[in-house]
Design an enzyme around this catalytic site. Structure first.
Site, short mmCIF file in Angstrom:
data_model
loop_
_atom_site.label_atom_id
_atom_site.label_comp_id
_atom_site.label_asym_id
_atom_site.label_seq_id
_atom_site.Cartn_x
_atom_site.Cartn_y
_atom_site.Cartn_z
N CYS A 86 0.83 -1.21 0.00
CA CYS A 86 0.00 0.00 0.00
C CYS A 86 0.87 1.26 0.00
O CYS A 86 1.55 1.53 -0.98
CB CYS A 86 -0.97 -0.06 1.19
SG CYS A 86 -2.37 1.06 0.98
N HIS A 203 -3.40 -5.79 1.18
CA HIS A 203 -2.71 -5.96 2.47
C HIS A 203 -2.63 -7.42 2.91
O HIS A 203 -3.55 -7.91 3.57
CB HIS A 203 -3.47 -5.18 3.55
CG HIS A 203 -3.33 -3.70 3.44
ND1 HIS A 203 -2.34 -3.00 4.09
CD2 HIS A 203 -4.06 -2.79 2.76
CE1 HIS A 203 -2.47 -1.71 3.82
NE2 HIS A 203 -3.50 -1.55 3.01
N GLU A 205 -0.93 -8.57 5.30
CA GLU A 205 -0.84 -8.65 6.77
C GLU A 205 -2.23 -8.59 7.41
O GLU A 205 -2.39 -8.91 8.59
CB GLU A 205 0.07 -7.54 7.32
CG GLU A 205 -0.54 -6.15 7.44
CD GLU A 205 -0.64 -5.42 6.09
OE1 GLU A 205 -0.42 -6.04 5.05
OE2 GLU A 205 -0.97 -4.21 6.12
#
Lengths: 235, 83
Positions: A86, A203, A205
């Protein structure tokens, strides 16, 4: 093996990355303050998401001149693995480690939701545990994710298999309606020519544990671990 | 002292969703004849520098290094002497 998560003023996914690497993947990880200028002992550097420097001027434009970035560039030139997620992707573009630039999303909305992306290249250190064409369920959260690259450079990207992820439908179909932000060629992630620097808008994560709705991101971290372990075994 | 007015805009051919949205707003307010709107940025940079030639080089450097992203943006500037 050691991961380093760079913290810029305004980073806000740094702790998520740290947590996943340490608790879910079980590897050693440090935070690295952006004013640091030492990356000795690290095998993979993570540039996390967020709003470094408040996105002033352009996303990533000021973070790109933080002292640590000189080291990140050097680190990548020596073959170290760098993943920008990002805002981290935006920083990599501004730093010239990856080609292209980000524009505001086509519909001028901040998009924060799950999307699907298709693995276009499973032959990178970041995607080796996927198979080509595999579809990931993964969240995006950005305002400037509308990737731009001129047509000539796009053909170079394609020729070198640098397009790593493309937005798609649940079944892996790429079409305009499944492209959330208007990115050229529905690009969600690319790598450099050498393959050791990856930038992606989604993302991983945020989807590395099933309790969060998807653990498709986990294989990215595990791919990195496998790649580094193999390299360390050779050394 | 010099006041430098820097205008940054998206290059021709780079889609500009903000410009399109502003144009649509003008259309819906009834302003006829608006062909196109391109959205950009305007910066004022105040500089102490006696040599105008060196000043131009400095501004070009600043623009190329950080103020402008040459992949999608172009720039122009005006220099004005101020007290």
């Amino acid at each position: 093996m050691k991961f380093g998560v760079v913290v810029f003023p305004g980073s806000n996914c740094d702790y998520d990355c740290y947590y996943v690497i340490k608790r879910v993947i079980g590897e050693s990880v440090d935070f690295i303050w952006h004013k640091s200028s030492n990356l000795k002992g690290y095998d993979c550097i993570v540039l996390p998401g967020g709003f470094s420097y408040g996105d002033y001027l352009r996303t990533g434009a000021i973070a790109r001149f933080s002292p640590i970035m000189k080291e990140v560039i050097e680190f990548s030139k020596n073959g170290g693995l760098v993943i920008g997620i990002c805002n981290g992707f935006q920083v990599l573009l501004e730093a010239g480690l990856l080609p292209g630039a980000m524009r505001k999303n086509r519909d001028l909305l901040f998009i924060c939701r799950y999307v699907y992306v298709r693995v276009e290249n499973s032959d990178t250190p970041f995607t080796r545990l996927f198979h080509k064409g595999q579809v990931l369920h993964i969240p995006v959260a950005h305002f400037e994710g509308n990737y731009y690259i001129d047509p000539q450079s796009l053909s170079r990207l394609k020729m070198n298999s640098q397009v790593v992820f493309r937005y798609c439908s649940k079944d892996g179909e790429v079409a305009d309606e499944f492209n959330p932000n208007g990115s050229v060629y529905a690009i969600a992630g690319i790598c450099n020519e050498r393959g050791n620097v990856l930038g992606m808008m989604p993302h991983p994560e945020r989807c590395s544990e099933s309790i969060l709705g998807s653990e498709d991101g986990k294989l990215i971290w595990q791919s990195i671990v496998k790649s580094i372990n193999e390299r360390l075994a050779k050394e | 002292m010099f006041k430098v007015k820097i205008y940054i805009s998206l290059k021709e051919g780079v889609a500009d969703p903000q410009g399109i949205t502003i144009k649509n707003a003008l259309d819906s307010l009834g302003y006829s004849g608006v062909e196109r709107v391109r959205y950009g940025k305007y910066l004022q940079v105040y500089l102490k520098n006696s040599d105008k030639k060196k000043l131009q080089k400095k501004i070009d450097d600043m623009c190329k290094k950080i103020l402008v992203n040459p992949v999608i943006e172009s720039y122009e500037y005006e220099i004005e002497e101020v007290k």
